[in-house]
Design a protein around this motif. Structure first.
Motif, mmCIF file in Angstrom:
data_model
loop_
_atom_site.group_PDB
_atom_site.id
_atom_site.type_symbol
_atom_site.label_atom_id
_atom_site.label_comp_id
_atom_site.label_asym_id
_atom_site.label_seq_id
_atom_site.Cartn_x
_atom_site.Cartn_y
_atom_site.Cartn_z
ATOM 1 N N GLN A 80 -9.899 15.701 -16.234
ATOM 2 C CA GLN A 80 -10.426 15.103 -15.014
ATOM 3 C C GLN A 80 -11.483 14.051 -15.327
ATOM 4 O OE1 GLN A 80 -11.811 18.401 -12.583
ATOM 5 N NE2 GLN A 80 -9.811 18.571 -11.589
ATOM 6 N N SER A 81 -11.470 12.982 -14.562
ATOM 7 C CA SER A 81 -12.479 11.939 -14.711
ATOM 8 C C SER A 81 -13.048 11.590 -13.339
ATOM 9 C CB SER A 81 -11.885 10.684 -15.359
ATOM 10 O OG SER A 81 -10.787 10.198 -14.613
ATOM 11 N N ARG A 82 -14.356 11.393 -13.281
ATOM 12 C CA ARG A 82 -15.058 11.071 -12.049
ATOM 13 C C ARG A 82 -15.298 9.572 -11.977
ATOM 14 N NH1 ARG A 82 -19.937 12.251 -12.527
ATOM 15 N NH2 ARG A 82 -20.513 12.515 -10.352
ATOM 16 N N TYR A 83 -15.122 8.994 -10.803
ATOM 17 C CA TYR A 83 -15.397 7.569 -10.653
ATOM 18 C C TYR A 83 -15.731 7.250 -9.200
ATOM 19 C CZ TYR A 83 -10.509 7.357 -9.035
ATOM 20 O OH TYR A 83 -9.338 7.556 -8.356
ATOM 21 N N TYR A 84 -16.326 6.083 -8.997
ATOM 22 C CA TYR A 84 -16.597 5.568 -7.659
ATOM 23 C C TYR A 84 -15.582 4.477 -7.357
ATOM 24 C CZ TYR A 84 -21.094 7.992 -7.689
ATOM 25 O OH TYR A 84 -22.068 8.957 -7.728
ATOM 26 N N THR A 85 -15.076 4.495 -6.124
ATOM 27 C CA THR A 85 -14.090 3.504 -5.728
ATOM 28 C C THR A 85 -14.430 2.945 -4.347
ATOM 29 O OG1 THR A 85 -11.705 3.107 -5.422
ATOM 30 C CG2 THR A 85 -12.561 5.227 -4.679
ATOM 31 N N CYS A 86 -14.061 1.708 -4.095
ATOM 32 C CA CYS A 86 -14.304 1.083 -2.794
ATOM 33 C C CYS A 86 -13.647 1.910 -1.698
ATOM 34 C CB CYS A 86 -13.755 -0.337 -2.799
ATOM 35 S SG CYS A 86 -13.678 -1.101 -1.165
ATOM 36 N N GLY A 87 -14.364 2.149 -0.590
ATOM 37 C CA GLY A 87 -13.832 2.958 0.502
ATOM 38 C C GLY A 87 -12.550 2.389 1.089
ATOM 39 N N ASN A 88 -12.477 1.062 1.228
ATOM 40 C CA ASN A 88 -11.263 0.451 1.770
ATOM 41 C C ASN A 88 -10.098 0.571 0.788
ATOM 42 O OD1 ASN A 88 -12.251 -0.324 4.267
ATOM 43 N ND2 ASN A 88 -12.962 -2.313 3.546
ATOM 44 N N LYS A 89 -10.403 0.475 -0.492
ATOM 45 C CA LYS A 89 -9.365 0.641 -1.508
ATOM 46 C C LYS A 89 -8.826 2.060 -1.490
ATOM 47 C CE LYS A 89 -8.579 0.294 -6.514
ATOM 48 N NZ LYS A 89 -9.209 -0.016 -7.824
ATOM 49 N N TYR A 90 -9.711 3.024 -1.344
ATOM 50 C CA TYR A 90 -9.319 4.441 -1.374
ATOM 51 C C TYR A 90 -8.561 4.855 -0.118
ATOM 52 C CZ TYR A 90 -9.750 9.525 -1.513
ATOM 53 O OH TYR A 90 -9.467 10.867 -1.505
ATOM 54 N N ARG A 91 -9.043 4.408 1.055
ATOM 55 C CA ARG A 91 -8.461 4.880 2.305
ATOM 56 C C ARG A 91 -7.238 4.086 2.739
ATOM 57 N NH1 ARG A 91 -14.065 5.742 3.350
ATOM 58 N NH2 ARG A 91 -14.267 3.586 4.033
ATOM 59 N N THR A 92 -7.282 2.756 2.624
ATOM 60 C CA THR A 92 -6.208 1.931 3.190
ATOM 61 C C THR A 92 -5.553 0.995 2.190
ATOM 62 O OG1 THR A 92 -7.770 0.184 3.862
ATOM 63 C CG2 THR A 92 -7.366 1.959 5.429
ATOM 64 N N ARG A 93 -6.020 1.003 0.944
ATOM 65 C CA ARG A 93 -5.453 0.146 -0.117
ATOM 66 C C ARG A 93 -5.544 -1.341 0.229
ATOM 67 N NH1 ARG A 93 -3.610 3.393 -4.469
ATOM 68 N NH2 ARG A 93 -1.626 2.320 -4.656
ATOM 69 N N THR A 94 -6.588 -1.736 0.954
ATOM 70 C CA THR A 94 -6.739 -3.129 1.382
ATOM 71 C C THR A 94 -7.769 -3.887 0.545
ATOM 72 O OG1 THR A 94 -8.324 -2.406 3.079
ATOM 73 C CG2 THR A 94 -6.026 -2.670 3.756
ATOM 74 N N CYS A 95 -8.247 -3.294 -0.532
ATOM 75 C CA CYS A 95 -9.202 -3.958 -1.419
ATOM 76 C C CYS A 95 -8.798 -3.676 -2.864
ATOM 77 C CB CYS A 95 -10.625 -3.452 -1.156
ATOM 78 S SG CYS A 95 -11.896 -4.270 -2.162
ATOM 79 N N LYS A 96 -9.051 -4.635 -3.752
ATOM 80 C CA LYS A 96 -8.644 -4.492 -5.147
ATOM 81 C C LYS A 96 -9.837 -4.432 -6.096
ATOM 82 C CE LYS A 96 -4.155 -6.741 -4.446
ATOM 83 N NZ LYS A 96 -3.252 -7.835 -4.895
ATOM 84 N N ALA A 97 -11.002 -4.095 -5.569
ATOM 85 C CA ALA A 97 -12.194 -4.004 -6.419
ATOM 86 C C ALA A 97 -12.004 -2.928 -7.491
ATOM 87 C CB ALA A 97 -13.415 -3.666 -5.560
ATOM 88 N N LYS A 98 -12.594 -3.154 -8.650
ATOM 89 C CA LYS A 98 -12.451 -2.212 -9.758
ATOM 90 C C LYS A 98 -13.232 -0.926 -9.499
ATOM 91 C CE LYS A 98 -11.621 -5.589 -13.448
ATOM 92 N NZ LYS A 98 -12.089 -6.108 -14.763
#
Length: 213
Positions: free
Chosen positions: A167-185
């Motif tokens: 398992q690996s922990r990371y932070y991801t953009c909320g829009n990327k995570y919920r709706t796949r509408t952002c491509k931030a790393k």
């Protein structure tokens, strides 16, 4: 029936309201069936969102993970109307959202979109998924604090598991995570939190608290 008419405007994806009654929206209903079929076959939320290709949900925004969570648990898709399923407030104070013994539940009053067999398969997987989430809760110190430079959404914490079970922990953009509408790393959570804590320690070590006061 008066209760149904009173709350008819609160309708889920897959329906529209005509003369105070639920009517199936054919285009949206196909999307709802796809969501249930893909989830029952073992697909995750991300894959389902990709298949929906940015289809707008009930409020015009793309269907995201929060929407899928609600859709997959909504009994209206099997023709059951429910209201006040949980007790949210008692004497205007938060009551914990526990099950309401006086909830309204009327069967066969809404045209169904999902058949019982598919519904049961989905609910079985939902229950197993919920058990797994309760066992593996992790803490993310910076969730909701980091802002995405690309779209302005807040970053949220997430844990992924590879094929070997690591398992690996990371932070991801909320829009990327919920709706796949952002491509931030994504950002490695361990490294970021260590960096922030280290700098906070340095700040407090060197700070002149008389000036701060």
């Amino acid at each position: 029936m008066n209760l149904l008419n009173r709350h008819a405007k609160i309708h889920p994806l897959g329906y529209r309201i005509e003369n105070g009654k639920y009517v199936i929206n054919p285009t949206e209903a196909k999307a709802v069936q796809l969501i249930f079929e893909m989830y029952a076959s073992g697909c995750g939320y991300s894959k389902i969102i990709d298949a929906l290709a940015g289809m707008p949900g009930r409020y015009g925004r793309p269907v995201g993970k929060n929407s899928l969570y609600t859709i997959l648990r909504n009994e209206r898709y099997i023709g059951v109307y429910t209201w006040n399923k949980r007790i949210m407030k008692i004497m205007r104070k938060w009551a914990g959202g526990k099950p309401n013994p006086n909830a309204v539940r009327i069967e066969g009053i809404i045209p169904r979109i999902i058949e019982d067999d598919l519904w049961e398969r989905v609910q079985g997987r939902v229950k197993n998924s919920t058990r797994g989430q309760n066992k593996a809760k992790r803490q993310y110190l910076l969730s909701g604090i980091i802002e995405c430079a690309s779209c302005g959404a807040k970053y949220v914490g997430h844990t992924s598991t590879n094929s070997r079970g690591y398992q690996s922990r990371y932070y991801t953009c909320g829009n990327k995570y919920r709706t796949r509408t952002c491509k931030a790393k994504n950002i490695n959570a361990d490294k970021l939190e260590e960096f922030v804590i280290m700098n906070l320690k340095a700040f407090f070590r060197d700070a002149d608290f008389s000036d701060v006061a």
